[in-house]
Motif scaffolding. Sequence first.
Motif, short mmCIF file in Angstrom:
data_model
loop_
_atom_site.label_atom_id
_atom_site.label_comp_id
_atom_site.label_asym_id
_atom_site.label_seq_id
_atom_site.Cartn_x
_atom_site.Cartn_y
_atom_site.Cartn_z
N ALA A 1 -58.78 -23.98 -1.05
CA ALA A 1 -59.13 -23.17 0.13
C ALA A 1 -57.90 -22.46 0.68
CB ALA A 1 -59.76 -24.06 1.21
N PHE A 2 -56.76 -23.16 0.69
CA PHE A 2 -55.52 -22.55 1.19
C PHE A 2 -55.08 -21.42 0.28
CE2 PHE A 2 -50.86 -22.30 1.35
CZ PHE A 2 -50.67 -22.11 2.71
N ARG A 3 -55.08 -21.66 -1.04
CA ARG A 3 -54.68 -20.62 -1.98
C ARG A 3 -55.59 -19.39 -1.87
NH1 ARG A 3 -53.86 -25.21 -5.67
NH2 ARG A 3 -51.61 -25.44 -6.04
N ASP A 4 -56.88 -19.65 -1.74
CA ASP A 4 -57.84 -18.55 -1.64
C ASP A 4 -57.61 -17.74 -0.36
OD1 ASP A 4 -60.32 -17.24 -2.68
OD2 ASP A 4 -61.13 -17.91 -0.75
N ALA A 5 -57.30 -18.43 0.74
CA ALA A 5 -57.04 -17.74 2.01
C ALA A 5 -55.78 -16.89 1.91
CB ALA A 5 -56.91 -18.76 3.14
N VAL A 6 -54.76 -17.42 1.24
CA VAL A 6 -53.51 -16.68 1.06
C VAL A 6 -53.75 -15.41 0.24
CG1 VAL A 6 -51.23 -16.72 -0.04
CG2 VAL A 6 -52.00 -18.66 1.36
N ARG A 7 -54.53 -15.55 -0.84
CA ARG A 7 -54.83 -14.39 -1.68
C ARG A 7 -55.64 -13.34 -0.90
NH1 ARG A 7 -55.40 -18.30 -5.91
NH2 ARG A 7 -57.61 -18.56 -5.37
N SER A 8 -56.64 -13.80 -0.15
CA SER A 8 -57.48 -12.88 0.61
C SER A 8 -56.68 -12.13 1.66
CB SER A 8 -58.63 -13.64 1.28
OG SER A 8 -59.47 -14.22 0.31
N LEU A 9 -55.82 -12.86 2.38
CA LEU A 9 -55.00 -12.22 3.40
C LEU A 9 -53.95 -11.31 2.78
CD1 LEU A 9 -54.61 -15.26 5.80
CD2 LEU A 9 -55.73 -13.09 6.34
N LEU B 1 -54.47 -9.42 0.22
CA LEU B 1 -55.17 -8.16 -0.04
C LEU B 1 -55.33 -7.33 1.23
CD1 LEU B 1 -57.95 -9.44 -2.47
CD2 LEU B 1 -55.90 -8.15 -3.06
N GLN B 2 -55.21 -7.99 2.39
CA GLN B 2 -55.33 -7.30 3.67
C GLN B 2 -53.97 -6.84 4.20
OE1 GLN B 2 -57.67 -9.66 6.49
NE2 GLN B 2 -58.81 -10.56 4.79
N GLY B 3 -52.93 -7.05 3.41
CA GLY B 3 -51.61 -6.58 3.81
C GLY B 3 -50.66 -7.64 4.33
#
Length: 203
Positions: free
Chosen positions: A23-31, A33-35
């Motif tokens: 969940a942490f890795r996924d959140a880091v990747r998603s954020l 992509l948002q800059g």
Amino acid sequence: MASSSVFRSQVSPEKQLSKLKWAFRDAVRSLGLQGHFKGRRQLALQAFIDCMGSDGSLFPSHATVAARAGVAEKTAWFALNEAESLGLLRVTPRYVYDEEKRKRVRTSNAYEIVTGALEQAKAAAVGLWRKVKEAKQRAAAAYRRHDGGHLTVTKTVESQLPLFKKLHSPYQPAQGTPEEMKYYLSLPSEAAEAFRLAKGWQI
């Protein structure tokens, strides 16, 4: 058919930690992509989460994270600081008593992964509050070292007191203590909104 509570109890601690890391890795990747997490900060955070112990403990030093990620220690610091600002981490400073200095000295931080939008908003607000408090403590220490020589304090919060009084007008019930409201009024818009949500205040 087993209930959901029974099902959850059957999930092993190892799987729970694995899910938390994912969940942490996924959140880091998603954020990312948002800059957010520009440069090599994502590498630092991926290395950081790998430092989690089998019991969920997480308190690596910036130097340790930097070495594992192959980045500068300053990059690791910025990455963790940004993660806390976005509510992904809850940070608790760790101290030990130094016999020679006869005072508590900070060693590292203990980190807790935060999931869920509401909890992350609360964590971001609490993290910002902690940083402001620490900044004030550092400023006070610097002031004492200079004997009050050439340091001045700009009281930006007091300049917003007219707005503070407006928010406490008869047409809108007061929310929080005066100290909390002063702090709220001093924050940037995004941080102020996170703090408001954490407090449960209504607009």
